[in-house]
Design a protein around this motif. Sequence first.
Motif, mmCIF file in Angstrom:
data_model
loop_
_atom_site.group_PDB
_atom_site.id
_atom_site.type_symbol
_atom_site.label_atom_id
_atom_site.label_comp_id
_atom_site.label_asym_id
_atom_site.label_seq_id
_atom_site.Cartn_x
_atom_site.Cartn_y
_atom_site.Cartn_z
ATOM 1 N N LEU A 285 -4.058 -50.793 50.465
ATOM 2 C CA LEU A 285 -2.650 -50.747 50.058
ATOM 3 C C LEU A 285 -2.434 -49.758 48.921
ATOM 4 C CD1 LEU A 285 -1.796 -54.568 50.217
ATOM 5 C CD2 LEU A 285 -1.003 -52.775 51.773
ATOM 6 N N ILE A 286 -3.393 -49.691 48.011
ATOM 7 C CA ILE A 286 -3.285 -48.734 46.907
ATOM 8 C C ILE A 286 -3.342 -47.309 47.434
ATOM 9 C CG2 ILE A 286 -4.437 -47.859 44.842
ATOM 10 C CD1 ILE A 286 -5.277 -50.731 44.242
ATOM 11 N N PHE A 287 -4.283 -47.046 48.338
ATOM 12 C CA PHE A 287 -4.383 -45.719 48.933
ATOM 13 C C PHE A 287 -3.073 -45.325 49.621
ATOM 14 C CE2 PHE A 287 -9.103 -45.873 48.726
ATOM 15 C CZ PHE A 287 -9.322 -44.573 48.303
ATOM 16 N N LEU A 288 -2.537 -46.222 50.432
ATOM 17 C CA LEU A 288 -1.329 -45.913 51.187
ATOM 18 C C LEU A 288 -0.126 -45.728 50.271
ATOM 19 C CD1 LEU A 288 -1.745 -48.305 54.243
ATOM 20 C CD2 LEU A 288 -2.122 -45.838 54.153
ATOM 21 N N ALA A 289 -0.015 -46.578 49.248
ATOM 22 C CA ALA A 289 1.095 -46.425 48.302
ATOM 23 C C ALA A 289 1.001 -45.082 47.579
ATOM 24 C CB ALA A 289 1.076 -47.576 47.295
ATOM 25 N N ALA A 290 -0.225 -44.700 47.201
ATOM 26 C CA ALA A 290 -0.415 -43.409 46.540
ATOM 27 C C ALA A 290 -0.076 -42.265 47.483
ATOM 28 C CB ALA A 290 -1.858 -43.289 46.052
ATOM 29 N N SER A 291 -0.434 -42.421 48.759
ATOM 30 C CA SER A 291 -0.153 -41.361 49.736
ATOM 31 C C SER A 291 1.345 -41.175 49.937
ATOM 32 C CB SER A 291 -0.828 -41.711 51.068
ATOM 33 O OG SER A 291 -0.532 -40.752 52.052
ATOM 34 N N VAL A 292 2.074 -42.295 50.085
ATOM 35 C CA VAL A 292 3.533 -42.204 50.254
ATOM 36 C C VAL A 292 4.179 -41.626 48.997
ATOM 37 C CG1 VAL A 292 5.644 -43.539 50.586
ATOM 38 C CG2 VAL A 292 3.600 -44.079 51.928
ATOM 39 N N LEU A 293 3.688 -42.043 47.828
ATOM 40 C CA LEU A 293 4.249 -41.542 46.578
ATOM 41 C C LEU A 293 4.040 -40.039 46.433
ATOM 42 C CD1 LEU A 293 5.584 -42.056 43.841
ATOM 43 C CD2 LEU A 293 3.322 -42.588 42.920
ATOM 44 N N VAL A 294 2.840 -39.577 46.796
ATOM 45 C CA VAL A 294 2.569 -38.145 46.645
ATOM 46 C C VAL A 294 3.387 -37.334 47.637
ATOM 47 C CG1 VAL A 294 0.622 -37.961 48.252
ATOM 48 C CG2 VAL A 294 0.741 -36.454 46.274
ATOM 49 N N ASP A 295 3.626 -37.880 48.836
ATOM 50 C CA ASP A 295 4.492 -37.177 49.780
ATOM 51 C C ASP A 295 5.914 -37.065 49.237
ATOM 52 O OD1 ASP A 295 2.472 -36.771 51.562
ATOM 53 O OD2 ASP A 295 2.959 -38.478 52.837
ATOM 54 N N LEU A 296 6.365 -38.119 48.574
ATOM 55 C CA LEU A 296 7.700 -38.081 47.966
ATOM 56 C C LEU A 296 7.754 -37.030 46.861
ATOM 57 C CD1 LEU A 296 10.549 -39.187 47.540
ATOM 58 C CD2 LEU A 296 9.552 -40.967 46.078
ATOM 59 N N ILE A 297 6.724 -36.999 46.025
ATOM 60 C CA ILE A 297 6.687 -36.011 44.936
ATOM 61 C C ILE A 297 6.637 -34.596 45.501
ATOM 62 C CG2 ILE A 297 5.313 -35.151 42.999
ATOM 63 C CD1 ILE A 297 4.462 -38.031 42.468
ATOM 64 N N ASN A 298 5.803 -34.397 46.534
ATOM 65 C CA ASN A 298 5.701 -33.070 47.148
ATOM 66 C C ASN A 298 7.022 -32.640 47.775
ATOM 67 O OD1 ASN A 298 3.047 -32.798 46.400
ATOM 68 N ND2 ASN A 298 2.228 -33.462 48.375
ATOM 69 N N SER A 299 7.741 -33.601 48.378
ATOM 70 C CA SER A 299 9.027 -33.253 48.975
ATOM 71 C C SER A 299 10.051 -32.861 47.919
ATOM 72 C CB SER A 299 9.553 -34.427 49.812
ATOM 73 O OG SER A 299 9.880 -35.530 48.972
ATOM 74 N N LEU A 300 9.903 -33.395 46.709
ATOM 75 C CA LEU A 300 10.783 -32.994 45.613
ATOM 76 C C LEU A 300 10.399 -31.623 45.074
ATOM 77 C CD1 LEU A 300 11.087 -36.386 43.687
ATOM 78 C CD2 LEU A 300 12.763 -35.350 45.219
ATOM 79 N N LEU A 301 9.081 -31.349 45.034
ATOM 80 C CA LEU A 301 8.614 -30.039 44.574
ATOM 81 C C LEU A 301 8.939 -28.952 45.588
ATOM 82 C CD1 LEU A 301 5.114 -30.966 43.097
ATOM 83 C CD2 LEU A 301 7.172 -30.396 41.827
ATOM 84 N N ASP A 302 8.835 -29.296 46.875
ATOM 85 C CA ASP A 302 9.097 -28.322 47.939
ATOM 86 C C ASP A 302 9.935 -28.988 49.021
ATOM 87 O OD1 ASP A 302 9.153 -26.362 49.818
ATOM 88 O OD2 ASP A 302 6.985 -26.067 49.955
ATOM 89 N N PRO A 303 11.255 -28.826 49.005
ATOM 90 C CA PRO A 303 12.129 -29.509 49.980
ATOM 91 C C PRO A 303 11.819 -29.163 51.431
ATOM 92 C CG PRO A 303 13.410 -28.594 48.146
ATOM 93 C CD PRO A 303 12.014 -28.059 48.012
ATOM 94 N N ARG A 304 11.113 -28.059 51.691
ATOM 95 C CA ARG A 304 10.790 -27.706 53.074
ATOM 96 C C ARG A 304 9.901 -28.753 53.739
ATOM 97 N NH1 ARG A 304 8.288 -21.932 51.971
ATOM 98 N NH2 ARG A 304 7.355 -23.233 50.339
ATOM 99 N N ILE A 305 9.137 -29.530 52.933
ATOM 100 C CA ILE A 305 8.242 -30.539 53.480
ATOM 101 C C ILE A 305 9.027 -31.604 54.229
ATOM 102 C CG2 ILE A 305 6.599 -32.358 52.853
ATOM 103 C CD1 ILE A 305 5.657 -30.616 50.583
ATOM 104 N N ARG A 306 10.239 -31.936 53.771
ATOM 105 C CA ARG A 306 11.033 -32.977 54.408
ATOM 106 C C ARG A 306 11.485 -32.578 55.808
ATOM 107 N NH1 ARG A 306 13.486 -33.190 49.137
ATOM 108 N NH2 ARG A 306 15.331 -32.100 49.890
ATOM 109 N N CYS A 307 11.406 -31.281 56.100
ATOM 110 C CA CYS A 307 11.848 -30.797 57.411
ATOM 111 C C CYS A 307 10.712 -30.750 58.432
ATOM 112 C CB CYS A 307 12.459 -29.395 57.288
ATOM 113 S SG CYS A 307 13.886 -29.333 56.176
ATOM 114 N N ASP A 308 9.477 -31.040 57.995
ATOM 115 C CA ASP A 308 8.334 -30.959 58.903
ATOM 116 C C ASP A 308 8.371 -32.117 59.905
ATOM 117 O OD1 ASP A 308 7.567 -28.749 57.569
ATOM 118 O OD2 ASP A 308 6.022 -29.739 56.341
#
Length: 308
Positions: A285-308
Amino acid sequence: MTPYLVRRFLEALLVFLGVSLVIYSMVYVLPGDPVAALAGDRPLPPSVAKALREQHHLDDPLLTQYGRYLGGLLQGDLGTDFTGRPVAEQMADRWPVTLRLALTAWVIEAVAGIGLGVLAALRRGTWTDRAVLTFTIGAVSVPVFVLGYTAQVVFGVRLKLFPVAGDAAGWPSSYVLPALVVASFGLASVSRLVRTEVMQNLRADYVRTALAKGLTQRRVVVVHVLRNSLIPAVTYLAIDLGYLLGGTVIVEGVFNLPGIGQLLFQAVRGHIGPTVVGVSTTLILIFLAASVLVDLINSLLDPRIRCD
């Protein structure tokens, strides 16, 4: 943003179900009888062994046991070991040690790794760059248990800068040295990732344009280059936090720290399936929560990720 988060949540849920089922299945097929292991060299009376097996549903089919475990997990129950002690209670006693160790190591990784990576990229081809390269190669080449024992002897026994073992001295004295050992591999990886990304971005057109407009190199690096260069490092750091929380078995053993890693090791050695599954589930659960959180952070750093 909302559809992207919903998709990532559903993906994480599927991963959790798959990985947790695999772990539960592996524990289920482990050789040996966990009930018989409770008595040590003396066999349990057949009536007692039968009662324990019925109490913990050890004779039920695998999927039935797994379904019952998921039902309890939805209610916040991580299971109970064969002595009747809840797994969550055992983990609660050890979480503070592992959290202090993992977070200290993670901060060292993030600060030192990003700093060394940027420094090496800005000093590309100089002795500073070569020194960072040599350090990172050495850090990933030495096994963690060798590095741990060496650090104990040098900094604990000979120089007496840190306690050799245990957590009696509290934080930070008892945790800095093992945290440095734990962070060594991740620090090297982060610095190499940041170095590569910064060097690539320094050659980008937007950097030349910013410099041509009169912006200082410091502002260009901090505001523009570093933001675009941190996505791989942020991804690695987020996932590595989960690894640090669950992968400190060796270091906790070397430095005699009573954390989650030590609990997991003892449970595997003692064939205590509920504890192994409960600890592993929490780490998943910790791994998955960290993975979802980092995807959210990356999508904020680079909005193009949300379009993948």
